[in-house]
Design an enzyme around this catalytic site. Structure first.
Site, PDB file in Angstrom:
ATOM      1  N   SER A  32       0.799  -1.076   0.017  1.00  0.00           N
ATOM      2  CA  SER A  32      -0.177   0.142  -0.099  1.00  0.00           C
ATOM      3  C   SER A  32       0.893   1.197   0.150  1.00  0.00           C
ATOM      4  CB  SER A  32      -1.003  -0.069   1.306  1.00  0.00           C
ATOM      5  OG  SER A  32      -1.556   1.219   1.423  1.00  0.00           O
TER       6      SER A  32
ATOM      7  N   TYR B 171      -2.382  -0.417  10.657  1.00  0.00           N
ATOM      8  CA  TYR B 171      -2.349  -0.831   9.340  1.00  0.00           C
ATOM      9  C   TYR B 171      -1.029  -0.267   8.513  1.00  0.00           C
ATOM     10  CZ  TYR B 171      -3.628  -1.014   4.116  1.00  0.00           C
ATOM     11  OH  TYR B 171      -3.639  -1.268   2.840  1.00  0.00           O
TER      12      TYR B 171
END
Length: 255
Positions: free
Chosen positions: A140, A153
């Site tokens: 990501s 995250y």
């Protein structure tokens, strides 16, 4: 990859939807045998029916102890050792740092960092023995930059990028490459969940929340799963690309 030989055995975790499903469709269309792994057996079967080539579905939770051994053992028993691994299983969670519980923290690390680690650990020895293999981890932009409310995250994605880089350095020259792709906000169910969280937290409408995420990409829209799949294919095709983290976000994170 396709120029070298078609009919490779490709394992895609998180293959039932989103980026994983798009990667699986791309690989199947290119002539490779595709293994889909995900928790939802019904969603797996639906995704499998959309693929034009041979497909094997393995319903399991990649965070469970022993899941990697179960997955790759099944593949080896039915088709042979995996030659390609795409770790696309992942999910985000939103909370202020001070409100991030141990349970949320541990769940994010388990799915986004520990599960890819276990899959690499299990898949790499046969690849190295064969002198050829390709691994791509879907990370990501959060693997490269921090953002508020996603500490767990972000930490997991930064960690998995470190895993990719270390594995690539260790395997350099072996015929096995390990890379990452780092998407921004992609038009997937994961982003739908992010939209729902924004609506619940801020009171914005769903359209307003989605538009705000779209504006975070300089191109002014969400990334399409097929665009990420195309970059995955590039990383699979080129031996000279190793230890890289290719950002797919329309130019927001330039690295």
């Amino acid at each position: 990859m396709s120029a070298d030989r078609i009919n490779r055995i490709a394992v895609v975790t998180g293959g039932s939807r989103g980026i994983g499903a798009a990667v699986a469709a791309d690989l199947s269309a290119a002539g490779h045998r595709v293994v889909l792994a995900a928790r939802d057996a019904e969603a797996l079967e639906h995704a499998a029916k959309a693929l034009p080539g041979p497909v094997l579905t393995v319903p399991l939770d990649v965070t469970a102890p022993g899941a990697a051994d179960e997955l790759f053992g099944r593949v080896e028993a039915e088709w042979g050792p995996a030659e390609v691994l795409v770790c696309a299983a992942g999910a985000g969670a939103s909370a202020k740092l001070t409100e991030t519980t141990d349970e949320l923290w541990e769940a994010q690390l388990a799915l986004n960092l520990t599960a890819p680690f276990r899959c690499l650990r299990r898949a790499l020895p046969p690849m190295r023995a064969a002198g050829w293999g390709r691994v791509v981890v879907v990370a990501s932009t959060a693997a490269k930059v921090g953002a508020p409310y996603i500490a767990a995250y972000t930490a997991a994605k930064h960690g998995v990028l470190g895993l990719v880089r270390s594995a690539a350095a260790e395997l350099a020259g072996s015929g096995v490459t390990v890379n990452a792709v780092c998407p921004g906000y992609v038009d997937t169910p994961m982003t739908d969940a992010t939209v729902a969280a924004i609506v619940a937290r801020t009171g914005r409408t769903e359209d307003e929340a989605r538009a705000a995420l779209a504006r975070m990409q300089p191109i002014g829209r969400l990334i399409r799963p097929e665009e990420v799949a195309a970059v995955v294919r590039l990383l699979l095709d080129q031996e000279a690309l190793n230890g890289q983290a290719v950002t797919v976000d329309g130019g927001g994170v330039q690295s």
